[in-house]
Design a protein around this motif. Structure first.
Motif: not given
Ligand SMILES: Cc1cc2nc3c(=O)[nH]c(=O)nc-3n(C[C@H](O)[C@H](O)[C@H](O)COP(=O)(O)O)c2cc1C
Length: 190
Positions: A53-55, A101-106, A59-63
């Motif tokens: 799902x992440x790939x 997000x891309x480029x961010x640390x976990x 999800x809108x709710x996650x954002x």
């Protein structure tokens, strides 16, 4: 930015004991002057975390939830215990929010926040077993934990009809947890 607290319950059900405890904590925190945003995790309709799902796309709710985490420096988590572990509503929300997000640390939007954890359950240990698991997850995510806690056993008998706690001692313990959350968040975010 002084304490800005995002508060949520790990149970969204009508009549949830944890939602009752959360309501008390939020009211008391606001009475201390704290800036608290109370959310219902159900409103974000997060699917169970799945890398596929992440790939496909966040999800809108996650954002929406992620943006809320980003805009707050403290967390108030009141969550039940399921089979000795962290309730899935809480765990799933945290797992989604921890994804970078891309480029961010976990854990970019959760690391460094201060969190207080409380729980209520109908069993004899008040959700304290899941608190131990949740505290480990918080450590992994580099969250700063308030040492004080409240875990209310036999919680189906702990509240009055009006939602207040039967025991003044338990109420005072919950107030202390919120006060410490506000104090620590204020110190870390002058
Ligand atoms: C799947 C499931 C597992 C549970 N496991 C535990 C448990 O391990 N310990 C406990 O004290 N209560 C357990 N309970 C009972 C919960 O404490 C009770 O349902 C409580 O009301 C849940 O919190 P809520 O009122 O905020 O929804 C469990 C409930 C469910 C649905």
């Amino acid at each position: 930015m002084p304490a800005k607290i995002l508060a949520f319950s790990g149970s969204s059900r009508k009549g949830s004991l944890n939602k009752k405890l959360l309501a008390i904590a939020v009211r008391e925190g606001r009475a201390m002057g704290a800036d608290i945003t109370e959310i219902d995790l159900r409103d974000f309709a997060l699917p169970i975390y799945d890398g596929d799902i992440e790939a496909k796309g966040w999800p809108e709710g996650m954002l929406r939830l992620r943006a809320l985490f980003k805009g707050h420096n403290a967390l108030l988590i009141v969550t039940p215990e399921y089979n000795g572990g962290v309730a899935p509503l809480t765990k799933n929300a945290i797992d989604w929010v921890s994804r970078p997000f891309e480029g961010e640390p976990t854990c970019a939007v959760i690391a460094g926040k201060v969190a207080a954890i409380m729980s209520a359950s109908v069993g004899p240990v008040g959700g304290s077993r899941q608190q131990a698991h949740l505290r480990v997850s918080c450590q992994v995510m580099r969250v700063i934990l308030v040492p004080e806690t409240v875990h209310i056993p036999f919680a189906d008998k702990a509240f009055n009809e009006d939602g207040s706690l039967v025991s003044k001692g338990v109420h005072d313990a919950a107030v202390l947890v919120v006060r410490r959350l506000v104090e620590i968040a204020n110190k870390l975010n002058p």
